[in-house]
Design a protein around this motif. Sequence first.
Motif, PDB file in Angstrom:
ATOM      1  N   THR B  38       0.863  -1.188   0.000  1.00  0.00           N
ATOM      2  CA  THR B  38       0.000   0.000   0.000  1.00  0.00           C
ATOM      3  C   THR B  38       0.900   1.239   0.000  1.00  0.00           C
ATOM      4  O   THR B  38       2.112   1.154   0.251  1.00  0.00           O
ATOM      5  CB  THR B  38      -0.871   0.038   1.264  1.00  0.00           C
ATOM      6  OG1 THR B  38       0.013   0.121   2.403  1.00  0.00           O
ATOM      7  CG2 THR B  38      -1.737  -1.193   1.389  1.00  0.00           C
ATOM      8  N   LEU B  39       0.293   2.387  -0.212  1.00  0.00           N
ATOM      9  CA  LEU B  39       1.050   3.642  -0.186  1.00  0.00           C
ATOM     10  C   LEU B  39       1.696   3.835   1.187  1.00  0.00           C
ATOM     11  O   LEU B  39       2.849   4.269   1.297  1.00  0.00           O
ATOM     12  CB  LEU B  39       0.109   4.811  -0.506  1.00  0.00           C
ATOM     13  CG  LEU B  39       0.769   6.177  -0.660  1.00  0.00           C
ATOM     14  CD1 LEU B  39       1.832   6.178  -1.751  1.00  0.00           C
ATOM     15  CD2 LEU B  39      -0.283   7.236  -0.951  1.00  0.00           C
ATOM     16  N   SER B  40       0.953   3.471   2.220  1.00  0.00           N
ATOM     17  CA  SER B  40       1.483   3.605   3.579  1.00  0.00           C
ATOM     18  C   SER B  40       2.701   2.691   3.777  1.00  0.00           C
ATOM     19  O   SER B  40       3.702   3.096   4.378  1.00  0.00           O
ATOM     20  CB  SER B  40       0.375   3.267   4.577  1.00  0.00           C
ATOM     21  OG  SER B  40       0.890   3.218   5.870  1.00  0.00           O
ATOM     22  N   GLU B  41       2.623   1.458   3.255  1.00  0.00           N
ATOM     23  CA  GLU B  41       3.752   0.533   3.390  1.00  0.00           C
ATOM     24  C   GLU B  41       4.959   1.025   2.580  1.00  0.00           C
ATOM     25  O   GLU B  41       6.109   0.909   3.018  1.00  0.00           O
ATOM     26  CB  GLU B  41       3.331  -0.869   2.934  1.00  0.00           C
ATOM     27  CG  GLU B  41       2.405  -1.552   3.940  1.00  0.00           C
ATOM     28  CD  GLU B  41       1.699  -2.787   3.387  1.00  0.00           C
ATOM     29  OE1 GLU B  41       1.315  -3.646   4.193  1.00  0.00           O
ATOM     30  OE2 GLU B  41       1.500  -2.873   2.149  1.00  0.00           O
ATOM     31  N   ILE B  42       4.703   1.609   1.416  1.00  0.00           N
ATOM     32  CA  ILE B  42       5.797   2.180   0.620  1.00  0.00           C
ATOM     33  C   ILE B  42       6.486   3.292   1.403  1.00  0.00           C
ATOM     34  O   ILE B  42       7.716   3.371   1.464  1.00  0.00           O
ATOM     35  CB  ILE B  42       5.269   2.710  -0.737  1.00  0.00           C
ATOM     36  CG1 ILE B  42       4.968   1.534  -1.659  1.00  0.00           C
ATOM     37  CG2 ILE B  42       6.273   3.653  -1.398  1.00  0.00           C
ATOM     38  CD1 ILE B  42       4.401   1.925  -3.006  1.00  0.00           C
ATOM     39  N   ASN B  43       5.690   4.133   2.040  1.00  0.00           N
ATOM     40  CA  ASN B  43       6.280   5.230   2.818  1.00  0.00           C
ATOM     41  C   ASN B  43       7.060   4.715   4.024  1.00  0.00           C
ATOM     42  O   ASN B  43       8.084   5.287   4.393  1.00  0.00           O
ATOM     43  CB  ASN B  43       5.188   6.210   3.258  1.00  0.00           C
ATOM     44  CG  ASN B  43       4.781   7.136   2.128  1.00  0.00           C
ATOM     45  OD1 ASN B  43       5.612   7.535   1.313  1.00  0.00           O
ATOM     46  ND2 ASN B  43       3.506   7.462   2.060  1.00  0.00           N
ATOM     47  N   ASP B  44       6.571   3.630   4.630  1.00  0.00           N
ATOM     48  CA  ASP B  44       7.309   3.024   5.748  1.00  0.00           C
ATOM     49  C   ASP B  44       8.690   2.561   5.282  1.00  0.00           C
ATOM     50  O   ASP B  44       9.706   2.828   5.931  1.00  0.00           O
ATOM     51  CB  ASP B  44       6.547   1.801   6.298  1.00  0.00           C
ATOM     52  CG  ASP B  44       5.281   2.184   7.044  1.00  0.00           C
ATOM     53  OD1 ASP B  44       5.059   3.380   7.281  1.00  0.00           O
ATOM     54  OD2 ASP B  44       4.507   1.267   7.391  1.00  0.00           O
TER      55      ASP B  44
END
Lengths: 105, 143
Positions: B38-44
């Motif tokens: 997800t976008l959130s996982e990419i940012n993590d």
Amino acid sequence: MEIKYKSTDSALIANLSGELDECTAEYVRMSLDTVLSDLRLSSPAKVVLDFGSVTFMDSTGIGVLLGRYNKFSKQGIEIAIKNASGHVDRILKMTGIYEIMPKIS
Amino acid sequence: MEGIQFENKFKLEIDARLENEGFIRSMVTAFAVQINPTLSEINDIKTAVSEAITNSIVHGYNGKAGKITVVVGIKQKLIDITIIDNGVGIDDIERAKQPFFTTRAKDERSGMGFTLMESFMDSLSVKNNPDGGLIVNMTKAIN
């Protein structure tokens, strides 16, 4: 990273855009220090950092913010943050930055 | 992570320069896209990689020339990232991992780098490199 400034009746708005990391931190420090140092003449003053267009930030950005707080809060300059979203907002919350630089809408 | 047979893997050796931070972040996250984060996982992942690279450049090499090796492996929904430098290493790794610990407060370091890596990834291992420098390994399972 780019910072554009705009004065309003109540505050100086700094619109940050781009990525805030080790590579861009020095530019952000120098730009904010130059502009905020001039504000001391009219202190007490308020500065709003608009993070709406910041696309990435890591802990280097937290260091930059802490540094500006340490430098300018004792000179009567209040710094607030607005429009940080998603990942950037999460890092600001996690690291407690909103305790010293309030989140405003 | 040692012992894992990855389905896909890349290795990158690059100069330890600040200008390369964004490139390394982009390379790793572009590679991760194949396991549909997800976008959130990419940012993590992006943040954790950025912290490790900054540590290598700023602490490990302290502005001197050097190389950083980035090894990324994927197995099913797991991404495994190893970042290796040949800088000065860290004397007390457990202390360095404590939130807000920094030896460089004067340089406006927040001391939150390892904390963010631990928070955003599922596992974090930090070891001094027997050849000198530091080896940081992080994994994250993509949901």
